[in-house]
Design a protein around this motif. Structure first.
Motif, short mmCIF file in Angstrom:
data_model
loop_
_atom_site.label_atom_id
_atom_site.label_comp_id
_atom_site.label_asym_id
_atom_site.label_seq_id
_atom_site.Cartn_x
_atom_site.Cartn_y
_atom_site.Cartn_z
N GLN A 148 53.50 34.90 42.12
CA GLN A 148 53.46 36.24 42.71
C GLN A 148 53.94 37.32 41.75
O GLN A 148 53.75 38.51 42.01
CB GLN A 148 54.32 36.29 43.98
CG GLN A 148 54.15 35.12 44.93
CD GLN A 148 52.71 34.77 45.23
OE1 GLN A 148 51.87 35.63 45.44
NE2 GLN A 148 52.41 33.47 45.25
N ILE A 151 51.51 40.02 40.45
CA ILE A 151 51.09 40.92 41.51
C ILE A 151 52.15 41.99 41.74
O ILE A 151 51.85 43.18 41.85
CB ILE A 151 50.83 40.12 42.80
CG1 ILE A 151 49.74 39.08 42.57
CG2 ILE A 151 50.44 41.06 43.96
CD1 ILE A 151 49.59 38.09 43.71
N ALA A 154 52.37 44.51 39.05
CA ALA A 154 51.29 45.49 39.15
C ALA A 154 51.53 46.51 40.26
O ALA A 154 50.69 47.40 40.49
CB ALA A 154 49.96 44.78 39.38
N GLN A 156 52.19 45.81 43.66
CA GLN A 156 51.72 45.44 44.98
C GLN A 156 52.56 44.28 45.51
O GLN A 156 53.01 43.42 44.75
CB GLN A 156 50.25 45.02 44.95
CG GLN A 156 49.29 46.14 44.58
CD GLN A 156 47.85 45.64 44.58
OE1 GLN A 156 47.53 44.62 43.98
NE2 GLN A 156 46.99 46.38 45.26
N SER A 157 52.76 44.25 46.83
CA SER A 157 53.44 43.10 47.42
C SER A 157 52.41 42.00 47.68
O SER A 157 51.27 42.27 48.08
CB SER A 157 54.14 43.48 48.73
OG SER A 157 53.22 44.01 49.66
N PRO A 158 52.77 40.75 47.44
CA PRO A 158 51.81 39.64 47.53
C PRO A 158 51.32 39.40 48.95
O PRO A 158 52.04 39.59 49.93
CB PRO A 158 52.61 38.45 47.01
CG PRO A 158 53.70 39.03 46.18
CD PRO A 158 54.06 40.31 46.87
N ARG A 159 50.07 38.93 49.00
CA ARG A 159 49.44 38.59 50.27
C ARG A 159 48.99 37.13 50.23
O ARG A 159 48.73 36.55 49.18
CB ARG A 159 48.22 39.49 50.52
CG ARG A 159 48.57 40.96 50.75
CD ARG A 159 48.84 41.21 52.21
NE ARG A 159 49.21 42.60 52.50
CZ ARG A 159 49.30 43.09 53.73
NH1 ARG A 159 49.03 42.32 54.77
NH2 ARG A 159 49.67 44.34 53.93
N SER A 161 46.67 34.01 50.41
CA SER A 161 45.28 33.78 50.01
C SER A 161 44.46 33.19 51.14
O SER A 161 43.22 33.23 51.10
CB SER A 161 45.24 32.83 48.80
OG SER A 161 45.87 31.60 49.11
N ASN A 164 45.57 36.62 54.37
CA ASN A 164 45.92 37.97 53.95
C ASN A 164 47.19 38.49 54.61
O ASN A 164 47.49 39.69 54.58
CB ASN A 164 44.77 38.97 54.21
CG ASN A 164 44.90 40.21 53.34
OD1 ASN A 164 45.21 40.12 52.15
ND2 ASN A 164 44.68 41.38 53.92
#
Length: 253
Positions: A148, A151, A154, A156-159, A161, A164
């Motif tokens: 994670q 992500i 970058a 963003q908080s992880p989602r 797979s 979602n």
């Protein structure tokens, strides 16, 4: 209540856990068992929470900035955990379990050091979860923390797979519901034991702090091994103040 504050006496006392008459031992471990492994305490002055306040669960769910703050904290802790090694106290609990003496270990810790010390999973109850991996808040699927990091870097908080949903470290956050199944297992084990050990817990966080009292009401002896006084010291037959790793350094001999 007997108080032991010298290391040789403490080492002689704990040796009876593996050789004595106790048949149904239950242990509760807190942050104090892991500080000797290099993992900083959360609550003590100068501890982690004095520098970075924990993110509340409702804020994590509602706010992206809070999620990113929480993830940043998890990666910081992941580095601490990666550098840490189980110490003699962790190994002693594994030894007791393998000898059939320790029937349940309840831990407030989220560092995974008991597992790394080889403690059997079927006897381990993590009432505050585990911060070494993540789970989806919607479907429960497991995800590894390291995957994670790009992500989060970058912005963003992880989602998840699969669905979602929001991924979150598998630790129980403030404001999050405690795991009912684990709490029931812990309470049942405490009520059935003949010796309840507390290792490195301040016994101020509920519901874990209630477990020693449950054990005493069930007829168990209570032994508290902690560097500072706890609210339940008066319930204990013996209190040991010596450092945990040193106390159990000769346990396997």
């Amino acid at each position: 209540m007997k108080c032991i504050d010298t290391l040789p006496e403490a080492q002689r006392f704990v040796a009876q856990f593996k050789d004595g008459s106790y048949r149904q031992i239950v242990a509760l471990t807190g942050a104090g068992i892991s500080t000797d492994s290099g993992i900083p305490d959360f609550r003590s002055p100068g501890g982690i929470w004095s520098k970075r306040q924990p993110v509340q669960y409702q804020d994590f769910v509602a706010d992206e900035d809070s999620r990113l703050e929480d993830w940043d904290r998890r990666f910081e802790m992941m580095d601490y955990f990666a550098r840490a090694e189980p110490n003699a106290a962790h190994q002693a609990m594994t030894s007791l379990a393998q000898a059939g003496k320790l029937h349940c270990l309840i831990t407030q810790n989220v560092d995974g050091l008991h597992q790394r010390a080889g403690f059997p999973n079927d006897k381990l109850v993590e009432i505050h979860g585990n911060s070494t991996f993540a789970t989806c808040l919607s479907c429960g699927v497991r995800a590894e923390l390291e995957a994670q990091k790009p992500i989060v870097d970058a912005g963003q908080s992880p989602r998840c797979s699969d669905c979602n949903g929001l991924l979150k470290a598998a630790v129980i956050s403030f404001g999050q519901q405690m795991p009912e199944m684990e709490l029931e297992r812990a309470a049942e084990a405490a009520a059935a034991c003949d010796l309840f050990l507390v290792l490195g817990s301040s016994l101020v966080v509920h519901p874990a702090a209630q477990l020693p009292a449950i054990a005493v009401r069930g007829g168990a002896d209570l032994v508290i091994l902690n560097g500072q006084e706890t609210p339940l010291d008066s319930y204990a037959s013996t209190v040991i103040r010596t450092p945990l790793a040193q106390t159990f350094a000769r346990f396997g001999e």
